[in-house]
Design a protein around this motif. Structure first.
Motif, PDB file in Angstrom:
ATOM      1  N   GLY A 238      49.769  41.341  28.237  1.00 59.16           N
ATOM      2  CA  GLY A 238      49.873  42.645  29.030  1.00 59.16           C
ATOM      3  C   GLY A 238      51.476  42.819  29.535  1.00 59.16           C
ATOM      4  N   ASP A 239      51.440  43.854  30.266  1.00 62.34           N
ATOM      5  CA  ASP A 239      52.714  44.255  31.178  1.00 62.34           C
ATOM      6  C   ASP A 239      52.519  44.312  32.643  1.00 62.34           C
ATOM      7  OD1 ASP A 239      55.175  45.220  31.797  1.00 62.34           O
ATOM      8  OD2 ASP A 239      54.883  47.068  30.481  1.00 62.34           O
ATOM      9  N   VAL A 240      52.398  43.246  33.450  1.00 60.54           N
ATOM     10  CA  VAL A 240      52.118  43.281  34.791  1.00 60.54           C
ATOM     11  C   VAL A 240      53.045  43.392  35.504  1.00 60.54           C
ATOM     12  CG1 VAL A 240      50.907  41.577  36.527  1.00 60.54           C
ATOM     13  CG2 VAL A 240      50.044  41.363  34.212  1.00 60.54           C
ATOM     14  N   ASP A 241      52.958  44.347  36.498  1.00 61.32           N
ATOM     15  CA  ASP A 241      53.944  44.575  37.464  1.00 61.32           C
ATOM     16  C   ASP A 241      54.097  43.771  38.720  1.00 61.32           C
ATOM     17  OD1 ASP A 241      55.182  47.265  36.344  1.00 61.32           O
ATOM     18  OD2 ASP A 241      53.118  47.293  36.078  1.00 61.32           O
ATOM     19  N   TYR A 242      52.699  43.297  39.200  1.00 53.06           N
ATOM     20  CA  TYR A 242      52.442  42.477  40.560  1.00 53.06           C
ATOM     21  C   TYR A 242      51.546  41.726  40.163  1.00 53.06           C
ATOM     22  CZ  TYR A 242      55.178  46.535  42.578  1.00 53.06           C
ATOM     23  OH  TYR A 242      56.122  47.392  42.860  1.00 53.06           O
ATOM     24  N   ILE A 243      51.609  40.536  41.144  1.00 49.85           N
ATOM     25  CA  ILE A 243      50.789  39.464  41.014  1.00 49.85           C
ATOM     26  C   ILE A 243      50.434  38.971  42.467  1.00 49.85           C
ATOM     27  CG2 ILE A 243      50.280  37.013  40.619  1.00 49.85           C
ATOM     28  CD1 ILE A 243      52.293  37.462  38.089  1.00 49.85           C
ATOM     29  N   THR A 244      48.955  38.751  42.702  1.00 49.60           N
ATOM     30  CA  THR A 244      48.570  38.186  43.951  1.00 49.60           C
ATOM     31  C   THR A 244      47.335  37.475  43.722  1.00 49.60           C
ATOM     32  OG1 THR A 244      47.951  38.783  46.219  1.00 49.60           O
ATOM     33  CG2 THR A 244      47.006  40.119  44.345  1.00 49.60           C
ATOM     34  N   ARG A 245      47.099  36.444  44.573  1.00 49.25           N
ATOM     35  CA  ARG A 245      46.001  35.352  44.274  1.00 49.25           C
ATOM     36  C   ARG A 245      45.054  35.420  45.317  1.00 49.25           C
ATOM     37  NH1 ARG A 245      47.778  30.002  41.095  1.00 49.25           N
ATOM     38  NH2 ARG A 245      45.711  30.052  40.700  1.00 49.25           N
ATOM     39  N   ALA A 246      43.835  34.793  45.279  1.00 47.81           N
ATOM     40  CA  ALA A 246      42.814  34.645  46.354  1.00 47.81           C
ATOM     41  C   ALA A 246      43.588  33.350  46.905  1.00 47.81           C
ATOM     42  CB  ALA A 246      41.689  34.486  45.941  1.00 47.81           C
ATOM     43  N   PRO A 247      43.156  33.182  48.188  1.00 45.18           N
ATOM     44  CA  PRO A 247      43.753  31.663  49.023  1.00 45.18           C
ATOM     45  C   PRO A 247      43.200  30.707  48.113  1.00 45.18           C
ATOM     46  CG  PRO A 247      42.921  33.126  50.664  1.00 45.18           C
ATOM     47  CD  PRO A 247      42.686  33.921  49.307  1.00 45.18           C
ATOM     48  N   LYS A 248      43.878  29.480  48.269  1.00 45.49           N
ATOM     49  CA  LYS A 248      43.748  28.383  47.273  1.00 45.49           C
ATOM     50  C   LYS A 248      42.185  27.822  47.504  1.00 45.49           C
ATOM     51  CE  LYS A 248      45.762  24.025  46.093  1.00 45.49           C
ATOM     52  NZ  LYS A 248      46.684  22.811  46.538  1.00 45.49           N
ATOM     53  N   GLY A 249      41.479  27.718  46.245  1.00 50.15           N
ATOM     54  CA  GLY A 249      40.163  27.266  46.219  1.00 50.15           C
ATOM     55  C   GLY A 249      39.221  28.230  46.568  1.00 50.15           C
ATOM     56  N   LYS A 250      39.709  29.526  46.631  1.00 48.55           N
ATOM     57  CA  LYS A 250      38.687  30.615  47.009  1.00 48.55           C
ATOM     58  C   LYS A 250      38.653  31.506  45.542  1.00 48.55           C
ATOM     59  CE  LYS A 250      38.146  31.087  51.881  1.00 48.55           C
ATOM     60  NZ  LYS A 250      38.210  32.141  53.050  1.00 48.55           N
ATOM     61  N   GLU A 251      37.609  32.229  45.676  1.00 45.30           N
ATOM     62  CA  GLU A 251      37.312  33.080  44.594  1.00 45.30           C
ATOM     63  C   GLU A 251      37.326  34.600  45.074  1.00 45.30           C
ATOM     64  OE1 GLU A 251      33.865  32.466  42.356  1.00 45.30           O
ATOM     65  OE2 GLU A 251      34.772  30.208  41.501  1.00 45.30           O
ATOM     66  N   VAL A 252      37.737  35.663  44.146  1.00 45.02           N
ATOM     67  CA  VAL A 252      38.063  37.129  44.585  1.00 45.02           C
ATOM     68  C   VAL A 252      36.622  37.645  45.225  1.00 45.02           C
ATOM     69  CG1 VAL A 252      38.646  39.401  43.935  1.00 45.02           C
ATOM     70  CG2 VAL A 252      40.056  37.407  43.281  1.00 45.02           C
ATOM     71  N   GLU A 253      35.603  37.210  44.602  1.00 37.20           N
ATOM     72  CA  GLU A 253      34.403  37.817  44.625  1.00 37.20           C
ATOM     73  C   GLU A 253      33.781  37.379  46.197  1.00 37.20           C
ATOM     74  OE1 GLU A 253      31.038  35.223  42.763  1.00 37.20           O
ATOM     75  OE2 GLU A 253      32.545  35.515  41.365  1.00 37.20           O
ATOM     76  N   ASP A 254      34.136  36.212  46.855  1.00 39.39           N
ATOM     77  CA  ASP A 254      33.891  35.755  47.957  1.00 39.39           C
ATOM     78  C   ASP A 254      34.979  36.155  49.269  1.00 39.39           C
ATOM     79  OD1 ASP A 254      31.747  34.245  46.745  1.00 39.39           O
ATOM     80  OD2 ASP A 254      33.253  32.588  46.284  1.00 39.39           O
ATOM     81  N   LEU A 255      35.801  36.835  48.750  1.00 41.11           N
ATOM     82  CA  LEU A 255      36.776  37.103  50.110  1.00 41.11           C
ATOM     83  C   LEU A 255      36.281  38.346  50.849  1.00 41.11           C
ATOM     84  CD1 LEU A 255      40.209  37.260  48.079  1.00 41.11           C
ATOM     85  CD2 LEU A 255      39.085  35.421  49.337  1.00 41.11           C
ATOM     86  N   GLU A 256      36.502  38.057  52.258  1.00 42.74           N
ATOM     87  CA  GLU A 256      36.092  39.278  53.214  1.00 42.74           C
ATOM     88  C   GLU A 256      36.993  40.268  53.239  1.00 42.74           C
ATOM     89  OE1 GLU A 256      33.393  39.239  54.941  1.00 42.74           O
ATOM     90  OE2 GLU A 256      32.933  37.021  54.234  1.00 42.74           O
ATOM     91  N   LYS A 257      36.858  41.266  53.817  1.00 44.75           N
ATOM     92  CA  LYS A 257      37.730  42.394  53.716  1.00 44.75           C
ATOM     93  C   LYS A 257      39.179  42.356  53.943  1.00 44.75           C
ATOM     94  CE  LYS A 257      38.115  47.382  54.897  1.00 44.75           C
ATOM     95  NZ  LYS A 257      37.292  48.482  55.727  1.00 44.75           N
ATOM     96  N   ASP A 258      39.347  41.527  55.126  1.00 45.43           N
ATOM     97  CA  ASP A 258      40.457  41.237  55.683  1.00 45.43           C
ATOM     98  C   ASP A 258      41.384  40.187  54.691  1.00 45.43           C
ATOM     99  OD1 ASP A 258      38.992  39.152  56.450  1.00 45.43           O
ATOM    100  OD2 ASP A 258      39.997  38.610  58.037  1.00 45.43           O
ATOM    101  N   GLU A 259      40.609  39.672  54.173  1.00 50.31           N
ATOM    102  CA  GLU A 259      41.256  38.560  53.137  1.00 50.31           C
ATOM    103  C   GLU A 259      41.830  39.120  51.884  1.00 50.31           C
ATOM    104  OE1 GLU A 259      39.342  34.138  53.661  1.00 50.31           O
ATOM    105  OE2 GLU A 259      38.043  35.849  52.905  1.00 50.31           O
ATOM    106  N   VAL A 260      41.057  40.245  51.857  1.00 46.73           N
ATOM    107  CA  VAL A 260      41.432  41.130  50.463  1.00 46.73           C
ATOM    108  C   VAL A 260      42.568  41.912  50.719  1.00 46.73           C
ATOM    109  CG1 VAL A 260      40.638  42.976  48.906  1.00 46.73           C
ATOM    110  CG2 VAL A 260      38.955  41.120  49.313  1.00 46.73           C
ATOM    111  N   LEU A 261      42.532  42.576  51.704  1.00 42.91           N
ATOM    112  CA  LEU A 261      43.843  43.429  52.490  1.00 42.91           C
ATOM    113  C   LEU A 261      45.066  42.937  52.293  1.00 42.91           C
ATOM    114  CD1 LEU A 261      41.928  45.811  54.720  1.00 42.91           C
ATOM    115  CD2 LEU A 261      42.228  46.169  52.163  1.00 42.91           C
ATOM    116  N   ILE A 262      44.925  41.662  52.913  1.00 43.90           N
ATOM    117  CA  ILE A 262      46.189  40.629  53.363  1.00 43.90           C
ATOM    118  C   ILE A 262      46.747  40.209  51.908  1.00 43.90           C
ATOM    119  CG2 ILE A 262      46.822  38.477  53.728  1.00 43.90           C
ATOM    120  CD1 ILE A 262      44.977  38.762  56.270  1.00 43.90           C
ATOM    121  N   ALA A 263      45.808  39.776  50.825  1.00 45.55           N
ATOM    122  CA  ALA A 263      46.240  39.513  49.516  1.00 45.55           C
ATOM    123  C   ALA A 263      46.840  40.645  48.748  1.00 45.55           C
ATOM    124  CB  ALA A 263      45.071  38.808  48.506  1.00 45.55           C
TER     125      ALA A 263
END
Length: 414
Positions: A238-263
């Motif tokens: 692919g052609d990816v412009d930006y990258i971000t990851r969930a906090p270490k050991g966490k999955e995107v599906e388990d993140l709270e709203k503030d964690e998603v927005l910060i990421a």
């Protein structure tokens, strides 16, 4: 609005103030209102007829005397429409005598009874809702959450021949967020993020790679080994412009709203991410090293401080006199909300409205060289201009341009 006022069919309340140079009583005031407005207006607005048919209510007068002068308030309930009520309120000001005394009536306001009722409804609804929330038990909350989850599932759409889970805005948004699975899409949808698409596995579909080349793409992966593997695969095809990851050991599906927005707030350009993370390491072979270099080259203009100095092919330069000419042409469109499609000789082939500029460019069928318009150049316009072979976009300014094709020249006043 008093408690004794007639509110059954009343729409408006006319409030007027009366002052008289003598002592007058309530019957004198009512008689003056009926007597001195009689014949003033059409038969349709005769006060006696309106009261007989119930279109106005009982005239209420509250008057008191002091030092040989009388002062008070007149209230007339009206079920007429807004215009007729205003005419009736204005006619009261023509009254200049009450009984034997000179008098003056001034309309203070016309109160919308329905607005007052709506306010009462809102306040009461707030109380009822508060009581409902306080009385809802754990079982009820679980039912509510199940319904909300069902609604989120209903909002999910599909993308491409692989029918990949995606948010409802995936087909229209200029920017997309690539995540791992359906649960990630659902979680982000819960927080109002609708421009997502899932790769559904470590093997990234070809359709995602093609889509990432057309949109501003952010990879949002889990903070574990699986997320790292998917990111490697995505960077290769692919052609990816930006990258971000969930906090270490966490999955995107388990993140709270503030964690998603910060990421998402802390996403970094791909070249910067690759410079600080050993994702594409030596053990992955020459192919992935070349891939790393490709992403660094692609972002070298935007992120020079993160990449080595490399020789970049110079962009074709338009002669200064041509740029000046096109800017002069642009000023002729200033404030018109319109624009034009030009051929290579800068002859106008079609005049267009700015509000339809995207569709006009999309529907170009022929030899068009430039598009000039009274507006702002967006990433969406740049992308469709590139697809249609447009060489120059001319407008007053550009905004949020992340991916600019080499063959499209942007000319702006600023």
């Amino acid at each position: 609005m008093g408690k004794g006022e007639e509110l059954t069919t009343t729409k408006y309340l006319i409030h007027a103030q009366i002052t008289a140079n003598g002592i007058v009583e309530k019957p004198d005031v009512v008689g003056a209102v009926f007597g001195q407005t009689e014949g003033l207006l059409s038969n349709d607005l005769d006060l006696r007829e309106l009261q007989r048919t119930g279109r106005i209510g009982r005239i209420q007068v509250n008057i008191h005397s002091n030092s040989g002068r009388a002062k008070g308030e007149i209230v007339i309930p009206s079920s007429l429409d807004r215009v007729e009520t205003a005419i009736l309120a204005a006619s009261l000001e023509t009254i200049n005598r009450v009984g034997p005394c000179e008098a003056e009536i001034k309309t203070l306001k016309v109160e919308d009874v329905r607005a007052v009722k709506r306010e009462q409804v809102v306040n009461r609804a707030k109380e009822i809702y508060k009581n409902m929330v306080e009385s809802v038990g754990p079982a009820s909350m679980k039912m509510i959450e199940e319904v909300r989850e069902a609604m989120r599932v209903h909002e999910i759409s599909e993308y491409g021949d692989d029918r990949l889970p995606a948010g409802p805005s995936i087909h229209t948004s200029d920017a997309i967020i690539v995540v791992e699975g359906r649960s990630d899409v659902l979680n982000l949808l819960k927080y109002g993020i609708k421009n997502t698409v899932a790769v559904e596995g470590v093997s990234v579909p070809h359709s995602i790679g093609e889509l990432s080349k057309k949109r501003t793409t952010t990879a949002f992966v889990d903070g574990d080994r699986g997320g790292e593997l998917i990111l490697k695969e995505l960077l290769q095809i692919g052609d990816v412009d930006y990258i971000t990851r969930a906090p270490k050991g966490k999955e995107v599906e388990d993140l709270e709203k503030d964690e998603v927005l910060i990421a998402l707030r802390d996403k970094v350009p791909t070249a910067q991410f690759l410079a600080s993370h050993n994702i594409l390491n030596e053990s992955n072979g020459n192919h992935k090293r070349d891939n790393n270099k490709k992403f660094q080259n692609r972002n070298s203009k935007r992120h020079q401080k993160f990449t080595p100095r490399e020789e970049v092919a110079p962009e074709p330069v338009i002669e200064d006199d041509e740029v000046t000419l096109m800017k002069d042409m642009l000023r002729e469109f200033e404030g018109t909300g319109s624009g034009a499609i030009l051929d290579e000789a800068l002859n106008m082939t079609k005049e267009v409205e700015v509000e339809n500029i995207y569709e006009e460019i999309k529907n170009i069928d022929g030899t068009a060289d430039s598009v000039i318009f009274d507006g702002v150049i967006s990433q969406r316009l740049v992308d469709v201009a590139s697809e249609k072979g447009i060489k120059k976009l001319v407008a007053f300014k550009s905004m949020n341009i992340v991916k600019k094709p080499h063959e499209v020249k942007l000319i702006t006043i600023d």
